[in-house]
Write an enzyme that holds these catalytic residues in place. Structure first.
Site, PDB file in Angstrom:
ATOM      1  N   ASP A 339      46.258  40.384  54.439  1.00  0.00           N
ATOM      2  CA  ASP A 339      46.303  41.120  55.716  1.00  0.00           C
ATOM      3  C   ASP A 339      46.534  40.177  56.888  1.00  0.00           C
ATOM      4  O   ASP A 339      46.093  40.442  58.003  1.00  0.00           O
ATOM      5  CB  ASP A 339      44.972  41.861  55.947  1.00  0.00           C
ATOM      6  CG  ASP A 339      44.622  42.774  54.792  1.00  0.00           C
ATOM      7  OD1 ASP A 339      45.514  43.486  54.342  1.00  0.00           O
ATOM      8  OD2 ASP A 339      43.470  42.768  54.347  1.00  0.00           O
ATOM      9  N   SER A 364      46.504  38.218  62.351  1.00  0.00           N
ATOM     10  CA  SER A 364      45.537  39.029  61.610  1.00  0.00           C
ATOM     11  C   SER A 364      45.929  40.488  61.809  1.00  0.00           C
ATOM     12  O   SER A 364      45.926  40.985  62.934  1.00  0.00           O
ATOM     13  CB  SER A 364      44.124  38.776  62.144  1.00  0.00           C
ATOM     14  OG  SER A 364      43.207  39.602  61.468  1.00  0.00           O
ATOM     15  N   ARG A 365      46.294  41.157  60.718  1.00  0.00           N
ATOM     16  CA  ARG A 365      46.874  42.499  60.865  1.00  0.00           C
ATOM     17  C   ARG A 365      45.827  43.585  61.078  1.00  0.00           C
ATOM     18  O   ARG A 365      46.152  44.639  61.587  1.00  0.00           O
ATOM     19  CB  ARG A 365      47.718  42.833  59.630  1.00  0.00           C
ATOM     20  CG  ARG A 365      48.884  41.870  59.465  1.00  0.00           C
ATOM     21  CD  ARG A 365      49.873  42.305  58.403  1.00  0.00           C
ATOM     22  NE  ARG A 365      50.895  41.288  58.260  1.00  0.00           N
ATOM     23  CZ  ARG A 365      50.949  40.391  57.290  1.00  0.00           C
ATOM     24  NH1 ARG A 365      50.015  40.383  56.361  1.00  0.00           N
ATOM     25  NH2 ARG A 365      51.911  39.513  57.228  1.00  0.00           N
ATOM     26  N   VAL A 366      44.596  43.339  60.667  1.00  0.00           N
ATOM     27  CA  VAL A 366      43.575  44.383  60.821  1.00  0.00           C
ATOM     28  C   VAL A 366      42.332  43.887  61.563  1.00  0.00           C
ATOM     29  O   VAL A 366      41.498  44.674  61.971  1.00  0.00           O
ATOM     30  CB  VAL A 366      43.143  44.978  59.455  1.00  0.00           C
ATOM     31  CG1 VAL A 366      44.296  45.659  58.768  1.00  0.00           C
ATOM     32  CG2 VAL A 366      42.536  43.908  58.562  1.00  0.00           C
TER      33      VAL A 366
END
Length: 518
Positions: A339, A364-366
């Site tokens: 992620d 950081s995608r989430v």
């Protein structure tokens, strides 16, 4: 000698009672070839993929290749006592490791056996090394932060509980150091940690364990070790074993952090196994299922819904690059599974920026949804100003005729670089991070000489601890930065500057490269 018929008849009766007509039926095969930790076994048509096989001298193996007339098995132990013609039995079991609280504070090998001279592990439960990942329905969104204690990560590349965040970079750029700092920072935060060492030198692992013991991190950490001297099958199994140990705690509703150090060596160990098992090689001689090797491991990291216990398992896999090439086979595979990634740059590291995090490639995608509100408020401007500085700095070295606005942005960028430097094994609480980043973003450090920025940080945080602890308490309780609290922080900064004589005019740090080992 007197023969007593009564005694003889009594013994015979007891033997007749104890006699069982139940047959012990087990399928057996024969070793037809052995060497390099691999055995080819004839027979065993009922074997399952991944099933444990029993060889002579209590040595176990694992069935990996199920061919038409034979089985390719990896031997998990010494193969010196196994020879052609030896019998091999099916056990009917998959590879398992002991799990539960008995493993906290212990150092074990890839099979869950203790190697720390602290006695046997009395585990109440065992868990399969390979198990399916939780389904989408069983998960919930990642919304609780996992604080690393590292300002550059918690602000710009935040990690949430249940996330998979890759740590990637060349050798000797501080990848393991970031993960160790993160484990140390979990003290008192109710997070259990598992550190998996794959293919590392035994001396390196011993040094890491010593650091854990000195910082008190072993009280909530389990170390799973498969060193470079261990066989390829044990190096292949180690991350799955570490994941299973963590999964048990996740199933109990606890929060777990698992570090895989590192998956490059894991892939190399699996490549060695596959080539010895005569599987067809693909790109860079890796087998075709090397993507599945890591995807089935990392997909087991999850943030579970309340109906399924509400626990979480956060994964921090480490991947080593060659010459900063993140487009190589294994790095691209793992980047596509995770992620987001924290990219460490050798050039930054050599310039004295530690941790050497490149904010351009790191993402950081989430994790953004897991940040506390106060940090979220400061992280946006910090990222933009840092990116602008990196761009301006590249051009500034070519000319000296720079506008006042450009010089101001360069000065702010240099102070950002100084603040983001952080010594190893000294993680910082998120409340203190918010305080120093607030002073930075709101230009309260522009009149502080660049060479004294980190001295200002150290003394200012000590001043807050001593004279204004209510500010930290309010941040800890609410996680927010309301206007009233901002005013209190501004007043505290002003008071501190007057007390310590910091308002003496700022300066550029274009010429200064301060070491980060302060």
């Amino acid at each position: 000698m007197i023969v007593k018929p009564d005694e003889i008849s009594m013994v015979i009766k007891q033997q007749i009672k104890a006699f069982s007509s139940k047959l012990d039926v087990s399928e057996a095969g024969t070793v037809i070839q052995v060497g390099d930790g691999i055995a080819r076994v004839y027979g065993l048509h009922g074997a399952m993929s991944g099933e444990l096989l029993e060889f002579p001298n209590e040595v176990y193996g694992m069935a990996l290749n199920l061919d038409e007339d034979s089985i390719g098995a990896v031997i998990m132990g010494p193969d010196s006592g196994i020879k052609e013609g030896d019998p091999v039995k099916l056990t009917g079991e998959m590879a398992q490791v002991p799990v539960g609280d008995a493993l906290i504070g212990r150092v074990v090998n890839a099979l869950g056996q203790p190697i720390d001279d602290k006695g046997a592990i009395v585990a109440s439960k065992y868990r399969d090394v390979e198990s399916p990942a939780p389904s989408v329905i069983m998960r919930r969104e990642v919304n609780v932060p996992l604080q690393t204690g590292i300002k550059a990560i918690d602000a710009m590349v935040p990690i949430g509980r249940g996330q998979r965040e890759l740590v990637i970079g060349d050798r000797q750029t501080g990848k393991t150091a970031i993960c160790i700092d993160t484990i140390i920072n979990q003290k008192g935060k109710d997070v259990l940690c598992v550190y998996v060492a794959i293919g590392q030198k035994a001396s390196t692992v011993a040094r890491i364990i010593k650091t854990f013991e000195e910082t008190g991190a072993m009280e909530y950490t389990t170390v799973v070790v498969a060193t470079a001297s261990d066989s390829a099958p044990l190096q292949y199994l180690a991350p799955y074993s570490g994941c299973s140990i963590g999964e048990e705690w996740m199933a109990e509703g606890k929060d777990v952090l698992v570090v895989y150090d590192d998956l490059s060596k894991h892939a190399v160990a699996y490549r060695a196994l596959s080539l010895l098992l005569r599987r067809p090689p693909g790109r860079e001689a890796f087998p075709g299922d090397v993507f599945y090797l890591h995807s089935r491991l990392l997909e087991r990291a999850a943030c579970m819904s309340e109906e399924h216990g509400g626990g979480s398992l956060t994964a921090l896999p480490i991947v080593e690059t060659q010459e900063g090439d993140i487009s190589a086979y294994i790095p691209t595979n793992v980047i596509s599974i995770t992620d987001g990634q924290i990219y460490l740059e050798a050039e930054l590291f050599n310039d004295g920026v530690r941790p050497a995090i490149n904010p351009g490639f790191s993402v950081s995608r989430v994790g953004g949804s897991a940040q506390i509100d106060a940090m979220k408020k400061l992280a946006g401007p910090l990222r933009i100003e840092f990116a602008q500085y990196r761009e301006l700095a590249a051009f500034a070295q070519f000319g000296s005729d720079l506008s006042r606005d450009t010089l101001e942005r360069l000065g702010q960028g240099q102070r950002i670089m100084e603040i983001l430097k952080q010594p190893q094994y000294k993680p910082m609480s998120v409340e203190k991070q918010v305080l120093i980043l607030y002073a930075l973003i709101n230009r309260h450090l522009m009149d502080v000489d660049c060479s004294r920025v980190r001295e200002f940080q150290r003394e200012f945080l000590a001043f807050i601890d001593r004279d204004k602890p209510f500010i930290i308490e309010e941040l800890r309780e609410t996680g927010k930065l309301p206007l009233e609290l901002e005013e209190k922080i501004k007043d505290a900064i002003k008071e501190f500057k007057e007390l310590h004589g910091y308002a003496q005019g700022g300066g550029s740090c274009l010429q200064s490269k301060t070491s980060s080992t302060e």
